[in-house]
Design a protein around this motif. Structure first.
Motif, PDB file in Angstrom:
ATOM      1  N   HIS A 164      30.569  13.856  49.897  1.00 20.57           N
ATOM      2  CA  HIS A 164      31.400  12.888  49.116  1.00 20.57           C
ATOM      3  C   HIS A 164      32.352  13.298  48.156  1.00 20.57           C
ATOM      4  O   HIS A 164      33.437  12.588  48.159  1.00 20.57           O
ATOM      5  CB  HIS A 164      30.115  12.446  48.206  1.00 20.57           C
ATOM      6  N   VAL A 165      32.199  14.340  47.495  1.00 18.89           N
ATOM      7  CA  VAL A 165      33.449  14.544  46.477  1.00 18.89           C
ATOM      8  C   VAL A 165      34.376  15.250  47.094  1.00 18.89           C
ATOM      9  O   VAL A 165      35.450  15.286  46.769  1.00 18.89           O
ATOM     10  CB  VAL A 165      32.640  15.850  45.492  1.00 18.89           C
ATOM     11  N   TRP A 166      34.331  16.130  48.212  1.00 19.07           N
ATOM     12  CA  TRP A 166      35.370  16.684  49.060  1.00 19.07           C
ATOM     13  C   TRP A 166      36.288  15.388  49.645  1.00 19.07           C
ATOM     14  O   TRP A 166      37.335  15.553  49.550  1.00 19.07           O
ATOM     15  CB  TRP A 166      34.615  17.439  50.194  1.00 19.07           C
ATOM     16  N   ALA A 167      35.456  14.394  50.375  1.00 17.37           N
ATOM     17  CA  ALA A 167      36.311  13.281  50.686  1.00 17.37           C
ATOM     18  C   ALA A 167      37.182  12.312  49.644  1.00 17.37           C
ATOM     19  O   ALA A 167      38.182  12.064  49.906  1.00 17.37           O
ATOM     20  CB  ALA A 167      35.308  12.164  51.474  1.00 17.37           C
ATOM     21  N   LYS A 168      36.336  12.495  48.345  1.00 18.46           N
ATOM     22  CA  LYS A 168      37.198  11.655  47.286  1.00 18.46           C
ATOM     23  C   LYS A 168      38.351  12.466  47.046  1.00 18.46           C
ATOM     24  O   LYS A 168      39.587  11.854  46.772  1.00 18.46           O
ATOM     25  CB  LYS A 168      36.322  11.785  46.052  1.00 18.46           C
ATOM     26  N   GLY A 169      38.378  13.794  46.853  1.00 20.11           N
ATOM     27  CA  GLY A 169      39.562  14.450  46.530  1.00 20.11           C
ATOM     28  C   GLY A 169      40.516  14.526  47.684  1.00 20.11           C
ATOM     29  O   GLY A 169      41.729  14.279  47.233  1.00 20.11           O
TER      30      GLY A 169
END
Length: 252
Positions: free
Chosen positions: A161-166
Motif C-alpha cells: 500500500h505505502v509503496w504504491a501510494k508513493g
C-alpha cells in the motif's frame, strides 16, 4: 459502459485460480489482450479454455515463480515480447501467511517476496515502457490493514500500500496510475478451504459482518480492476479501494 479496453495489453499474475482468474476473465470480456501467469500450468490452461470458450481471444500463458528475482525479469521480457508491450499490470499473486511470534526469517522473507517484492520488481521491469508511451495502469490486489493476529502477508501488503501510494505520486503526470484493490471475503480456495471451511462458519461470519449478505465472487474483483485499468479511470490514482460488501473493519 464501454471501458475502452479493446486491444490494450494486460499481464495478470496469480491468474490460475481465485481472484486472479476472475480478473483475467473480466479483462478478456472487455477486449484486453492477455498474458496470464502462475506456477501451475494445468490450472492456467483451464482458465484459458474458459476464456476461449466464452468467445474471447486466446491468452498467452507463462509459468513463473515470481518469488525469484531473475524469473520476474524473464517473465517481464517474455510478456513484452508476446504482445509487443504491456499497458496494464495486475499484481494479483499472493497468499495469506498466518504465523506465531516465533516464525523464522525464511518464513517472513518468503511471505514478503510473494506478497510485496514480486509486485515491486515486476512493476519496475515494465514501468520504463509505460513511461515512454506516457500511459500505463498498475493495479495491486492487496489486503486488510486490520489484522486480528500475526500474518506475514498482512505486513507485506502494508508495504504494498505505502509503496504504491508513493509510486503513484511519482508517475501520475506521465499518464500512469497506480492503485490497490483490497478484497473482503471472496469465494476462492483460500477463503473457502482455509479461513471459512464450513458452511456454518461462513453463514455465521456473513450474518455478523457483511451487510451485503454474501461473500463476493472473483469477478467482483475483476470489475473493479477492469475499471481502474480503463482510460476512463485516469483521474483515480494512489487509492486503496475495498471490494468487500461493506464488511465491517473489525471483521478483518
Amino acid at each position: 459502459m464501454d471501458l475502452k479496453l479493446q486491444g490494450h495489453r494486460a499481464l495478470v499474475t496469480g491468474a490460475s485460480s481465485g481472484i486472479g482468474a476472475g480478473i483475467a476473465r473480466v479483462l478478456a470480456e472487455e477486449g484486453a489482450r492477455l498474458v496470464m501467469t502462475a506456477t501451475n500450468r494445468q490450472r492456467l490452461e483451464g482458465v484459458a479454455q474458459e476464456i476461449v470458450a466464452a468467445g474471447h481471444a486466446d491468452p498467452v500463458l507463462l509459468t513463473a515463480d515470481i518469488t525469484d528475482a531473475q524469473a520476474v525479469n524473464e517473465l517481464a521480457e517474455q510478456a513484452r515480447s508476446a504482445l509487443g508491450g504491456i499497458d496494464i499490470l495486475v499484481n494479483a499473486a499472493g497468499s495469506s501467511r498466518p504465523t506465531d511470534t516465533q516464525a523464522d526469517d525464511a518464513f517472513w522473507e518468503e511471505a514478503i517476496e510473494l506478497n510485496f517484492s514480486s509486485a515491486r520488481r515486476l512493476t519496475q521491469a515494465l514501468l520504463p515502457d509505460m513511461r515512454t508511451r506516457k500511459w500505463g495502469r498498475i493495479i495491486n490486489i492487496s489486503g486488510t490493514m486490520e489484522p486480528r493476529s500475526i500474518n506475514a502477508a498482512s505486513a507485506a501488503k502494508a508495504a504494498l500500500h505505502v509503496w504504491a501510494k508513493g509510486l503513484s505520486c511519482d508517475v501520475a503526470a506521465e499518464g500512469i496510475t497506480v492503485n490497490c484493490v483490497a478484497p473482503g471475503r471472496i469465494n476462492s480456495a483460500q477463503i473457502l478451504n482455509r479461513l471459512h471451511p464450513t458452511e456454518e462458519n461462513r453463514q455465521d461470519f456473513i450474518a455478523r459482518n457483511i451487510p451485503a449478505g454474501t461473500f463476493g465472487e472473483p469477478e467482483d474483483m475483476g470489475y473493479m480492476t477492469a475499471f481502474l485499468a480503463s482510460p476512463l479511470a485516469w483521474y483515480i490514482t494512489g487509492a486503496v479501494i475495498p471490494v468487500d460488501g461493506g464488511m465491517h473493519y473489525f471483521a478483518h
